[in-house]
Design a protein around this motif. Structure first.
Motif, mmCIF file in Angstrom:
data_model
loop_
_atom_site.group_PDB
_atom_site.id
_atom_site.type_symbol
_atom_site.label_atom_id
_atom_site.label_comp_id
_atom_site.label_asym_id
_atom_site.label_seq_id
_atom_site.Cartn_x
_atom_site.Cartn_y
_atom_site.Cartn_z
ATOM 1 N N ARG A 95 42.261 47.526 56.084
ATOM 2 C CA ARG A 95 42.726 46.621 55.038
ATOM 3 C C ARG A 95 41.887 45.348 54.966
ATOM 4 N NH1 ARG A 95 47.181 46.370 51.948
ATOM 5 N NH2 ARG A 95 48.166 48.115 53.016
ATOM 6 N N GLU A 96 41.348 44.943 56.121
ATOM 7 C CA GLU A 96 40.548 43.726 56.116
ATOM 8 C C GLU A 96 39.301 43.875 55.248
ATOM 9 O OE1 GLU A 96 39.481 46.176 59.791
ATOM 10 O OE2 GLU A 96 41.286 45.584 58.678
ATOM 11 N N ALA A 97 38.788 45.106 55.135
ATOM 12 C CA ALA A 97 37.622 45.340 54.270
ATOM 13 C C ALA A 97 37.999 45.162 52.806
ATOM 14 C CB ALA A 97 37.071 46.739 54.518
ATOM 15 N N LEU A 98 39.186 45.644 52.429
ATOM 16 C CA LEU A 98 39.656 45.447 51.060
ATOM 17 C C LEU A 98 39.929 43.974 50.780
ATOM 18 C CD1 LEU A 98 42.118 48.431 50.519
ATOM 19 C CD2 LEU A 98 39.907 48.078 49.411
ATOM 20 N N ASP A 99 40.450 43.272 51.780
ATOM 21 C CA ASP A 99 40.773 41.859 51.601
ATOM 22 C C ASP A 99 39.530 41.009 51.329
ATOM 23 O OD1 ASP A 99 43.408 42.472 52.018
ATOM 24 O OD2 ASP A 99 43.429 41.881 54.131
ATOM 25 N N LYS A 100 38.363 41.499 51.775
ATOM 26 C CA LYS A 100 37.124 40.750 51.571
ATOM 27 C C LYS A 100 36.572 40.908 50.162
ATOM 28 C CE LYS A 100 35.555 41.094 56.389
ATOM 29 N NZ LYS A 100 34.555 41.715 57.299
ATOM 30 N N MET A 101 37.050 41.899 49.417
ATOM 31 C CA MET A 101 36.458 42.202 48.114
ATOM 32 C C MET A 101 36.511 41.042 47.117
ATOM 33 S SD MET A 101 37.075 46.113 47.018
ATOM 34 C CE MET A 101 36.336 45.687 45.452
ATOM 35 N N PRO A 102 37.663 40.376 46.931
ATOM 36 C CA PRO A 102 37.679 39.250 45.982
ATOM 37 C C PRO A 102 36.679 38.163 46.343
ATOM 38 C CG PRO A 102 39.916 39.929 46.533
ATOM 39 C CD PRO A 102 39.003 40.663 47.486
ATOM 40 N N ALA A 103 36.549 37.895 47.646
ATOM 41 C CA ALA A 103 35.606 36.857 48.075
ATOM 42 C C ALA A 103 34.166 37.292 47.819
ATOM 43 C CB ALA A 103 35.809 36.551 49.555
ATOM 44 N N LEU A 104 33.868 38.585 48.066
ATOM 45 C CA LEU A 104 32.519 39.095 47.811
ATOM 46 C C LEU A 104 32.182 39.008 46.327
ATOM 47 C CD1 LEU A 104 32.408 42.251 50.110
ATOM 48 C CD2 LEU A 104 30.995 40.210 50.338
ATOM 49 N N LEU A 105 33.149 39.375 45.495
ATOM 50 C CA LEU A 105 32.919 39.334 44.051
ATOM 51 C C LEU A 105 32.751 37.901 43.572
ATOM 52 C CD1 LEU A 105 32.690 40.907 41.436
ATOM 53 C CD2 LEU A 105 35.182 40.792 41.211
ATOM 54 N N GLN A 106 33.590 37.016 44.074
ATOM 55 C CA GLN A 106 33.501 35.613 43.663
ATOM 56 C C GLN A 106 32.192 34.989 44.128
ATOM 57 O OE1 GLN A 106 35.598 33.931 41.612
ATOM 58 N NE2 GLN A 106 33.955 32.398 41.685
ATOM 59 N N GLN A 107 31.763 35.357 45.346
ATOM 60 C CA GLN A 107 30.499 34.828 45.866
ATOM 61 C C GLN A 107 29.333 35.290 44.994
ATOM 62 O OE1 GLN A 107 29.166 36.375 49.694
ATOM 63 N NE2 GLN A 107 28.461 34.344 50.272
ATOM 64 N N PHE A 108 29.385 36.521 44.526
ATOM 65 C CA PHE A 108 28.319 37.048 43.677
ATOM 66 C C PHE A 108 28.327 36.363 42.306
ATOM 67 C CE2 PHE A 108 27.291 40.382 40.430
ATOM 68 C CZ PHE A 108 25.912 40.272 40.542
ATOM 69 N N LEU A 109 29.513 36.210 41.724
ATOM 70 C CA LEU A 109 29.612 35.625 40.390
ATOM 71 C C LEU A 109 29.324 34.133 40.406
ATOM 72 C CD1 LEU A 109 32.800 37.444 39.025
ATOM 73 C CD2 LEU A 109 30.399 37.977 38.572
ATOM 74 N N GLY A 110 29.675 33.468 41.509
ATOM 75 C CA GLY A 110 29.464 32.028 41.591
ATOM 76 C C GLY A 110 30.496 31.272 40.789
ATOM 77 N N ASP A 111 30.348 29.961 40.750
ATOM 78 C CA ASP A 111 31.276 29.113 39.999
ATOM 79 C C ASP A 111 31.056 29.295 38.504
ATOM 80 O OD1 ASP A 111 32.272 28.075 42.372
ATOM 81 O OD2 ASP A 111 30.747 26.471 42.413
ATOM 82 N N ARG A 112 32.143 29.290 37.758
ATOM 83 C CA ARG A 112 32.018 29.394 36.293
ATOM 84 C C ARG A 112 31.368 28.143 35.722
ATOM 85 N NH1 ARG A 112 37.656 31.017 33.756
ATOM 86 N NH2 ARG A 112 36.396 30.580 31.906
#
Length: 352
Positions: free
Chosen positions: A330-347
């Protein structure tokens, strides 16, 4: 309860790192001859087909032999006997081995308690060969591999290894050797810098995406980076040593940072989750640990198909297995939002 500890403190292993394009060659041969694993690798089917087409017909025949008898395992075991400066020194080593020594080095290490049996099997003792096979009877290919190594004419094996390794290296490593070395060395340097900042066990888990608690007979863990077999970590054993061939980090693949290049971890996770059946399996495993049989009964279909889906989930580090049970990481799934946000960066328009 009062406890008095009069034993020694729990000991652990020490970690070493090494890299070489020779390992990359042997692992490339392993990957291209393993049909079931290729769909889980980063490169598409056309990539592997092209690698085979670019080989000389004589080398293609040796590749077929390696596929039938898993002799890529022999190449890896021989590579661990010493540090080889280049392909020439490795081929010379194979050439100079006596038939008995070649057979012994090719047979898998199955533990200190079977080392005498391994020597006896290398000398042709049939009861020892059978004992080695029985000791690893549940392994995917070791019993058949042991039988082949024990009974094949050693000059046939030697010539096969020489032709296969040289043919593959010349076709697929030599033209890109500078780039391959640069990638492997970048990752080696990065990992080496981190090694002193973490405990041995924490470092291995960070580098390989899998935990490895100390074992009594293991005093040394050897980490070897690879590109060709990404995203898998391959485990192997040698005397007193646990070996991990681990995938280089995403950042090690490129000289410069591309802000539009998504992290491979994110790509692999989204790719694997983009399937209804695998999402069903994730949901089932989020509730409790289940065996392959239990998952097959719940999901329906063939057991081999469910196993394939689980292999893909494992390749993305979303699922792990232990004692015939699969569990969701589950910890791998929990990292997904952070990985996606890190890639997208700040709006850019945030706050407007």
């Amino acid at each position: 309860m009062n406890i008095l500890n009069i034993g020694s403190e729990r000991t652990t292993y020490h970690v070493e790192l090494a890299f070489s394009p020779l390992f990359e060659a042997a692992l490339g041969i392993a990957a291209v001859t393993y049909d079931d694993i290729r769909p889980t690798l980063e490169q598409p089917a056309e990539y592997w087909e092209q690698l085979v087409k670019e080989l000389d017909p004589a080398v293609q025949r040796e590749l077929d032999y390696a596929k039938q008898y898993n002799t890529w395992k022999t190449l890896l075991q021989l590579l661990h006997q010493r540090s080889f400066a280049d392909l020439s020194s490795f081929l010379s080593y194979i050439t100079e081995l006596s038939p008995a020594e070649l057979r012994y080095q090719a047979l898998p290490y199955l533990g200190d308690e079977l080392q005498i049996v391994r020597h006896q099997a290398a000398s042709g003792k049939k009861s020892a060969i059978l004992a080695l096979q029985n000791a690893c009877s549940s392994h995917l290919f070791f019993p058949a591999y042991i039988a082949h190594i024990a009974y094949v004419e050693q000059e046939t094996l030697r010539n096969h290894l020489l032709l296969l390794m040289k043919g593959w290296y010349d076709a697929h490593i030599k033209p890109r050797q500078t780039d391959i070395n640069r990638i492997l060395e970048r990752d080696f340097t990065y990992k080496k810098a981190m090694r002193d900042k973490l405990s041995a066990e924490a470092f291995v888990e960070w580098a390989t995406h899998g935990s490895y608690p100390p074992e009594p007979a293991i005093t040394r863990v050897l980490l070897i980076p690879h590109v060709i077999y990404r995203p898998w970590t391959i485990h192997a054993n040698d005397v007193g040593t646990k070996i991990f061939y681990y995938p280089v980090a995403d950042d090690s693949l490129h000289d410069s940072t591309d802000p539009y290049r998504p992290p491979q971890t994110l790509v692999q996770t989204l790719k694997v989750l983009g399937d209804e059946h695998r999402l069903r399996l994730v949901k089932m495993l989020s509730e409790k640990e289940l065996s392959l049989q239990e998952l097959t009964e719940r999901l329906g279909g063939a057991k081999s198909t469910v196993h394939h889906h689980l292999s893909l989930l494992r390749s993305a580090y979303l699922v792990e297995s232990k004692e015939n049970k699969y569990r969701l990481k589950r910890e791998a799934l929990d990292k997904m939002p952070a990985l996606l946000q890190q890639f997208l960066g700040d709006r850019a328009d945030e706050g407007h």
